[in-house]
Motif scaffolding. Structure first.
Motif, PDB file in Angstrom:
ATOM      1  N   GLY A   2       0.809  -1.220   0.000  1.00 50.68           N
ATOM      2  CA  GLY A   2       0.000   0.000   0.000  1.00 50.68           C
ATOM      3  C   GLY A   2       0.835   1.259   0.000  1.00 50.68           C
ATOM      4  N   ALA A   3       1.881   1.283   0.807  1.00 49.00           N
ATOM      5  CA  ALA A   3       2.734   2.470   0.874  1.00 49.00           C
ATOM      6  C   ALA A   3       3.471   2.675  -0.439  1.00 49.00           C
ATOM      7  CB  ALA A   3       3.725   2.336   2.030  1.00 49.00           C
ATOM      8  N   ALA A   4       3.902   1.605  -1.073  1.00 51.90           N
ATOM      9  CA  ALA A   4       4.613   1.724  -2.348  1.00 51.90           C
ATOM     10  C   ALA A   4       3.709   2.324  -3.418  1.00 51.90           C
ATOM     11  CB  ALA A   4       5.131   0.361  -2.799  1.00 51.90           C
ATOM     12  N   ASN A  88      -2.700  -3.535   1.749  1.00 48.98           N
ATOM     13  CA  ASN A  88      -1.768  -4.284   2.601  1.00 48.98           C
ATOM     14  C   ASN A  88      -2.381  -5.597   3.078  1.00 48.98           C
ATOM     15  OD1 ASN A  88       0.327  -2.441   2.426  1.00 48.98           O
ATOM     16  ND2 ASN A  88      -0.287  -1.340   4.259  1.00 48.98           N
ATOM     17  N   SER A  89      -3.643  -5.545   3.483  1.00 47.66           N
ATOM     18  CA  SER A  89      -4.316  -6.748   3.981  1.00 47.66           C
ATOM     19  C   SER A  89      -4.479  -7.788   2.878  1.00 47.66           C
ATOM     20  CB  SER A  89      -5.692  -6.387   4.544  1.00 47.66           C
ATOM     21  OG  SER A  89      -5.546  -5.510   5.631  1.00 47.66           O
ATOM     22  N   SER A  90      -4.832  -7.335   1.675  1.00 42.47           N
ATOM     23  CA  SER A  90      -5.028  -8.292   0.582  1.00 42.47           C
ATOM     24  C   SER A  90      -3.710  -8.942   0.175  1.00 42.47           C
ATOM     25  CB  SER A  90      -5.685  -7.612  -0.617  1.00 42.47           C
ATOM     26  OG  SER A  90      -4.828  -6.638  -1.181  1.00 42.47           O
ATOM     27  N   THR A  91      -2.618  -8.198   0.194  1.00 44.24           N
ATOM     28  CA  THR A  91      -1.337  -8.820  -0.147  1.00 44.24           C
ATOM     29  C   THR A  91      -0.864  -9.744   0.973  1.00 44.24           C
ATOM     30  OG1 THR A  91      -0.142  -6.850   0.624  1.00 44.24           O
ATOM     31  CG2 THR A  91      -0.563  -7.021  -1.736  1.00 44.24           C
ATOM     32  N   ASP A  92      -1.216  -9.436   2.224  1.00 52.51           N
ATOM     33  CA  ASP A  92      -0.901 -10.356   3.323  1.00 52.51           C
ATOM     34  C   ASP A  92      -1.595 -11.694   3.112  1.00 52.51           C
ATOM     35  OD1 ASP A  92       0.621  -8.411   4.515  1.00 52.51           O
ATOM     36  OD2 ASP A  92      -0.853  -7.909   6.064  1.00 52.51           O
TER      37      ASP A  92
END
Length: 116
Positions: A2-4, A88-92
């Motif tokens: 997400g930050a990227a 972020n949650s989906s990539t986790d």
């Protein structure tokens, strides 16, 4: 993740607004720079926004303008942070499932993704 995305989108938006043409190689360098920088920003409130001046410097954008972009990020912060957290949650979930499927294959189990 997400930050990227946040760092890249804000830097590219600033470059477009100022009429700076971004070539393909610069966009790739920005993506790598954003991904590496985002690793250190996880868990820091507003960490992705604080890395925008770093990304903007890649295109020769002054710190004054870069900080104005950061200000826009703070204004839309609730929406931006929600989208960043969702990504972020989906990539986790993605990386966790890859690790589990990899473990299953090592154990000799059959992995049928269409049934999952």
């Amino acid at each position: 993740a997400g930050a990227a995305v946040t760092i890249s989108v804000f830097a590219l938006s600033a470059a477009h607004t100022l009429g700076i043409q971004v070539d393909f190689f610069s966009a790739i360098v920005l993506s790598v720079l954003s991904a590496v920088s985002a690793c250190g920003a996880s868990g820091v409130a507003g960490g992705s926004l604080l890395l925008i001046p770093l990304a903007c410097s890649l295109f020769g954008i002054s710190n004054d303008v870069a900080m104005q972009v950061v200000g826009v990020g703070f204004v839309i912060g609730v929406l931006q942070d929600s989208c960043e957290t969702a990504l972020n949650s989906s990539t986790d979930v993605l990386f966790t499932s890859i690790a589990e499927y990899s473990q299953w294959r090592k154990e000799g189990r059959e992995v049928n993704v269409s049934k999952v």
